[in-house]
Design a protein around this motif. Structure first.
Motif, PDB file in Angstrom:
ATOM      1  N   VAL A   9     -38.779  -4.624 -99.559  1.00 52.02           N
ATOM      2  CA  VAL A   9     -37.566  -3.799 -99.676  1.00 52.02           C
ATOM      3  C   VAL A   9     -36.956  -3.610 -98.289  1.00 52.02           C
ATOM      4  O   VAL A   9     -37.667  -3.356 -97.310  1.00 52.02           O
TER       5      VAL A   9
ATOM      6  N   ASP B 259     -40.189 -12.764-104.313  1.00 46.72           N
ATOM      7  CA  ASP B 259     -41.444 -12.017-104.331  1.00 46.72           C
ATOM      8  C   ASP B 259     -42.505 -12.737-103.514  1.00 46.72           C
ATOM      9  O   ASP B 259     -42.431 -13.960-103.299  1.00 46.72           O
TER      10      ASP B 259
ATOM     11  N   LEU C 197     -45.424  -8.890-104.966  1.00 43.63           N
ATOM     12  CA  LEU C 197     -44.865  -7.785-104.195  1.00 43.63           C
ATOM     13  C   LEU C 197     -43.469  -8.167-103.735  1.00 43.63           C
ATOM     14  O   LEU C 197     -43.272  -9.265-103.175  1.00 43.63           O
ATOM     15  N   HIS C 198     -42.504  -7.279-103.963  1.00 43.25           N
ATOM     16  CA  HIS C 198     -41.124  -7.543-103.553  1.00 43.25           C
ATOM     17  C   HIS C 198     -40.767  -6.679-102.344  1.00 43.25           C
ATOM     18  O   HIS C 198     -40.676  -5.456-102.445  1.00 43.25           O
TER      19      HIS C 198
ATOM     20  N   ILE D 132     -43.045  -3.425 -96.797  1.00 44.55           N
ATOM     21  CA  ILE D 132     -43.851  -3.531 -98.024  1.00 44.55           C
ATOM     22  C   ILE D 132     -44.515  -2.206 -98.382  1.00 44.55           C
ATOM     23  O   ILE D 132     -45.204  -2.110 -99.399  1.00 44.55           O
TER      24      ILE D 132
ATOM     25  N   PRO E 221     -43.197  -0.474-102.068  1.00 40.84           N
ATOM     26  CA  PRO E 221     -43.354  -1.751-102.778  1.00 40.84           C
ATOM     27  C   PRO E 221     -44.817  -2.112-103.013  1.00 40.84           C
ATOM     28  O   PRO E 221     -45.158  -2.666-104.067  1.00 40.84           O
TER      29      PRO E 221
END
Length: 438
Positions: free
Chosen positions: A208, A189, A205-206, A218, A150
């Motif tokens: 996961v 996000d 930044l998302h 991240i 990510p």
């Protein structure tokens, strides 16, 4: 009759040509000889500007001969005795070389306040806390849609510094985890502020969800501290400001200078020496505890070393009194001494040679080339080793700089940095209080 006159003119022409040739030869010899003459050579060696420190030692100036007088424009600044000047106070003045009362050369003279520092030589442990959190790598997260990073998707590069998340300043790695967990649970996000070089940038930044451990990731390797060892160079006894290392501390992974939030220096004990060989630099092995034996703070990490303030007076067992400093143009090729530790915490003095030194008008690293000549130090270390950076160099009773780098192919030799640039980064500006002479 006409023929006789023609022959006379011809002879005269030959004589004139011979005279011209003689005059040309004489002028050529003069053009070559005059610049090579001692007085002319001395004249061209006189600089247009002289900068020196105000202290008890006389200021030596170039001379041209007994029949040439040297005058000063301000007697309150200097007193003259033959070819030596004694600075009464700091300030700007002018030297004038005169022949029969006619000025032939003017030299601008700046006398700076006397700065004295206590040389170090102690082995120190260093811990830096980065400004924000440093990104040192990417890793793949095994998410529901496959493997990805990510952080890399968000265009966050190795060497970037994470300054803020959702507008809030980030000071440590631990603070990031809570933001990541909260954003992951509500599928949102993160608004990230990063610093890349001198530029600040915004990205999103998302997080996961990692299927292997059921935690939100991240995809970034991050670091907020760095540690190592080095050598104390000097401290100024009144302000307790110090300088050490003589070069910048860079991150071991990114190879980029570390921007610091703060830091600490502590006492360090050298436990072993790995000797240097051609192609392989040696290294000091040392132990220290950040929790104990604190010596001072770190407020700056620059190309000329680390700087801050000491919490208390420190001693090296060699030089307890402050010594004057030498400016870069005052450093001479020839013998000198360094102070460093090769066993436990004992500071020892060793012989070195200044192979070359550059008179620098502006801050620059690698101002000197030095060579270890002391048989005992060569026996114990093989020359300059890692951890010796910052060892003070002393010449003619003055602190002139610090050891910085070793030559990989010749561990007996390396670079040194001039002391004036370390003083400047320590916040001790030797030029700041120079008064303009009226």
């Amino acid at each position: 009759m006409v023929w006789v006159r023609y022959r006379s003119v011809k002879r005269l022409s030959k004589h004139l040509n011979a005279i011209r040739i003689c005059i040309g030869v004489i002028l050529l010899i003069a053009c070559i000889a005059i610049p090579m003459s001692t007085p002319v050579q001395k004249y061209f060696k006189i600089p247009n500007e002289l900068v020196t420190m105000q202290n008890e030692q006389p200021i030596e100036i170039p001379t041209l001969g007994e029949n040439i007088n040297i005058e000063t424009s301000d007697e309150s600044v200097l007193a003259i005795d033959s070819a030596e000047f004694y600075a009464k106070e700091s300030g700007n003045s002018e030297l004038v070389y005169e022949v029969a009362g006619i000025p032939i050369k003017k030299v601008d003279l700046s006398v700076l306040n006397d700065i004295r520092v206590v040389p170090g030589g102690q082995s120190i442990g260093v811990q830096l806390h980065t400004l924000g959190v440093l990104v040192v790598g990417h890793h793949l997260v095994n998410g529901m849609e496959g493997k990805e990073s990510p952080g890399e998707v968000a265009n966050i590069n190795v060497g970037d510094v994470i300054l803020k998340i959702n507008g809030q300043p980030i000071k440590s790695m631990n603070e990031i985890k809570s933001y990541v967990d909260q954003a992951g649970k509500v599928n949102r996000d993160l608004d990230i502020t990063i610093k890349r070089g001198k530029e600040e940038m915004q990205t999103t930044l998302h997080p996961v969800l990692d299927k292997q451990n059921n935690q939100y990731r991240i995809g970034l390797y991050i670091r907020d501290t760095a540690a190592g060892i080095g050598t104390m160079t000097f401290y100024e006894p009144k302000s307790k400001k110090y300088g050490a290392l003589g070069h910048v501390i860079s991150d071991m992974d990114t190879k980029k200078p570390i921007e610091i939030h703060n830091g600490t220096i502590v006492r360090s004990s050298v436990t072993a020496i790995e000797k240097g060989n051609n192609g392989t630099p040696g290294e000091k092995q040392a132990s220290f505890s950040i929790e104990n034996n604190k010596m001072g703070t770190i407020t700056k990490n620059s190309p000329f070393g680390i700087f801050g303030e000491l919490q208390h007076k420190i001693e090296n067992g060699k030089y307890e009194e402050a010594l004057p400093i030498a400016l870069s143009h005052e450093v001479k090729e020839g013998p000198a001494k360094i102070l460093t530790v090769v066993e436990d915490e004992k500071v020892e003095e060793f012989d070195v040679e200044i192979v070359s030194s550059v008179a620098q008008k502006f801050p620059a690293t690698k101002g000197m080339v030095i060579k270890i000549t002391d048989p005992e130090l060569l026996k114990r270390t093989g020359g300059i080793v890692q951890g010796m950076s910052g060892s003070p160099i002393i010449q003619n009773g003055k602190v002139i700089g610090a050891v910085t780098h070793v030559f990989v192919n010749d561990p007996t030799s390396g670079y040194g940095v001039h002391i004036e640039w370390m003083l400047q980064d320590a916040g001790i500006n030797i030029y700041e209080s120079n008064k303009k002479a009226s």
